[in-house]
Design an enzyme around this catalytic site. Structure first.
Site, PDB file in Angstrom:
ATOM      1  N   SER A   1       0.834  -1.199   0.000  1.00  0.00           N
ATOM      2  CA  SER A   1       0.000   0.000   0.000  1.00  0.00           C
ATOM      3  C   SER A   1       0.873   1.255   0.000  1.00  0.00           C
ATOM      4  O   SER A   1       1.666   1.454  -0.923  1.00  0.00           O
ATOM      5  CB  SER A   1      -0.957  -0.047   1.183  1.00  0.00           C
ATOM      6  OG  SER A   1      -1.959   0.932   1.066  1.00  0.00           O
TER       7      SER A   1
ATOM      8  N   ASP B   1      -9.949  -3.744  -5.468  1.00  0.00           N
ATOM      9  CA  ASP B   1      -9.131  -2.740  -4.793  1.00  0.00           C
ATOM     10  C   ASP B   1      -9.193  -1.426  -5.551  1.00  0.00           C
ATOM     11  O   ASP B   1      -9.033  -1.388  -6.777  1.00  0.00           O
ATOM     12  CB  ASP B   1      -7.683  -3.225  -4.698  1.00  0.00           C
ATOM     13  CG  ASP B   1      -6.779  -2.286  -3.913  1.00  0.00           C
ATOM     14  OD1 ASP B   1      -7.294  -1.320  -3.308  1.00  0.00           O
ATOM     15  OD2 ASP B   1      -5.565  -2.511  -3.905  1.00  0.00           O
TER      16      ASP B   1
ATOM     17  N   HIS C   1      -8.112  -4.910  -0.714  1.00  0.00           N
ATOM     18  CA  HIS C   1      -6.925  -4.240  -0.201  1.00  0.00           C
ATOM     19  C   HIS C   1      -6.674  -4.683   1.242  1.00  0.00           C
ATOM     20  O   HIS C   1      -7.589  -4.746   2.057  1.00  0.00           O
ATOM     21  CB  HIS C   1      -7.146  -2.725  -0.233  1.00  0.00           C
ATOM     22  CG  HIS C   1      -5.917  -1.936   0.007  1.00  0.00           C
ATOM     23  ND1 HIS C   1      -5.005  -1.651  -0.989  1.00  0.00           N
ATOM     24  CD2 HIS C   1      -5.431  -1.347   1.127  1.00  0.00           C
ATOM     25  CE1 HIS C   1      -4.021  -0.937  -0.498  1.00  0.00           C
ATOM     26  NE2 HIS C   1      -4.250  -0.739   0.799  1.00  0.00           N
TER      27      HIS C   1
END
Length: 342
Positions: A173, A277, A307
């Site tokens: 991320s 995501d 995610h």
């Protein structure tokens, strides 16, 4: 050369890579979360409003939620607290790993996450890749906006280069953003990295891309979660505003790697994405840019996933598979580096 992993469920190529297909694929079909994703979302409790709550409360809530799904950390040969030229870090070593290290930056929107929340992933990657993993506790926004976290990542890479024979970078991320940015800086500084491992990375600060706008609408009630799409959109707006307060700076190479003038010459990349995501498309776009620049890149999409799944060892079987794939890629990258060394 772009390598795309395909399979019936776990590893599925995104149709967006096939030229001429819509920006958001299969618009008229139902969204199908993995059954474990559905169970996780059904059992998830509420969290403090990240746009209004005190940052300490947001961090405590995020930390508790991550630790609840990571499971029991795997044993490694040694764990050592390290001062990486001023950056607090933990160095995980499996048996026999002395030459190579993966510098790992945790996720959390540049706002939360710490060495404890990264522990499970760091240990698993160390064992699977057969290398050291230097997990870094970089400075967080809003107290320390860009470039603090990026500077800490690069400082840790510099420390690793002086203490190990070969270095790779990786992160998930926002940590994936820092890893990709570090790979760009390494190219710019003439520093050789063995690989970059990007797990559903944040790569593009632009809010109103076709994919993101469509995601907000299409995913509004994903998996029965009211506001899933709009909350995802709003959350990313807040994260970018916190990490890089001045919008004029958000397209800089080390902020939004997708907007780098060139990606030619960066380290070979392994990119892992989740089907459902908000960030999937920018990772695919980055893979295309790397391919066009003759950078070896392997992209794996996990069908049905969301995610954050990469660290959810206690609730997602795909987490074990994905970390295994990532570790194998890092191991191969280090082996390849040894093969071409004089």
């Amino acid at each position: 050369m772009l390598s795309l992993n395909c399979g019936e469920r776990r590893d599925r190529m995104s149709a967006a890579f096939r030229r001429g297909t819509p920006v958001v694929r299969e618009e008229d079909t139902a969204l199908r979360p993995h059954e474990q994703v559905q169970a996780f979302l059904d059992s998830s409790g509420s969290s403090p409003d990240p746009w209004a709550a005190d940052i300490a409360a947001v961090r405590a809530d995020a930390r508790a939620k991550v630790l609840a799904v990571t499971g029991e950390p795997a044993p490694v040969a040694s764990v050592e607290s390290v001062d990486a030229n001023g950056v607090p870090a933990r160095l995980y070593l499996p048996t026999g790993a002395e030459r190579e290290v993966l510098v790992w930056a945790h996720g959390g929107g540049w706002m939360h996450g710490d060495l404890d929340t990264a522990e499970g992933v760091a240990r698993a990657l160390s064992n699977r890749a057969g290398c050291g993993v230097l997990s870094i506790d970089y400075r967080l926004a809003p107290e320390y906006p860009f470039p603090a976290g990026f500077d800490d990542t690069w400082t840790a890479v510099t420390w690793a280069r002086h203490n190990f024979g070969s270095v790779a970078v990786g992160g998930d991320s926002s940590g994936g953003n820092l890893a990709a940015a570090a790979a760009l800086k390494a190219r710019d500084e003439g520093v050789r990295l063995a690989a970059q491992l990007l797990v559903y990375p944040v790569l593009d600060s632009v809010e109103n891309t076709d994919y993101k706008v469509a995601f907000r609408r299409r995913y509004e009630t994903f998996a029965g979660q009211s506001g899933f799409g709009s909350n995802s959109y709003r959350r990313l707006q807040h994260i970018w505003a916190t990490y890089v307060p001045d919008p004029a700076h958000r397209k800089a190479s080390y902020v939004s790697p997708l907007h780098a003038e060139s990606v030619r010459g960066v380290a070979p990349a392994t990119i892992i994405t989740a089907e459902h995501d908000f960030l999937r498309r920018e990772a695919e776009d980055y893979a295309r840019r790397l391919e066009a620049a003759d950078v070896p890149v392997e992209l794996t999409e996990y069908a049905g996933q969301i995610h954050g799944f990469f660290e959810m060892f206690a609730v997602m079987t795909d987490a074990h598979h994905a970390v295994g794939k990532a570790g194998d890629a890092v191991r191969r990258a280090f082996q390849s580096t040894h093969t071409i060394e004089p």
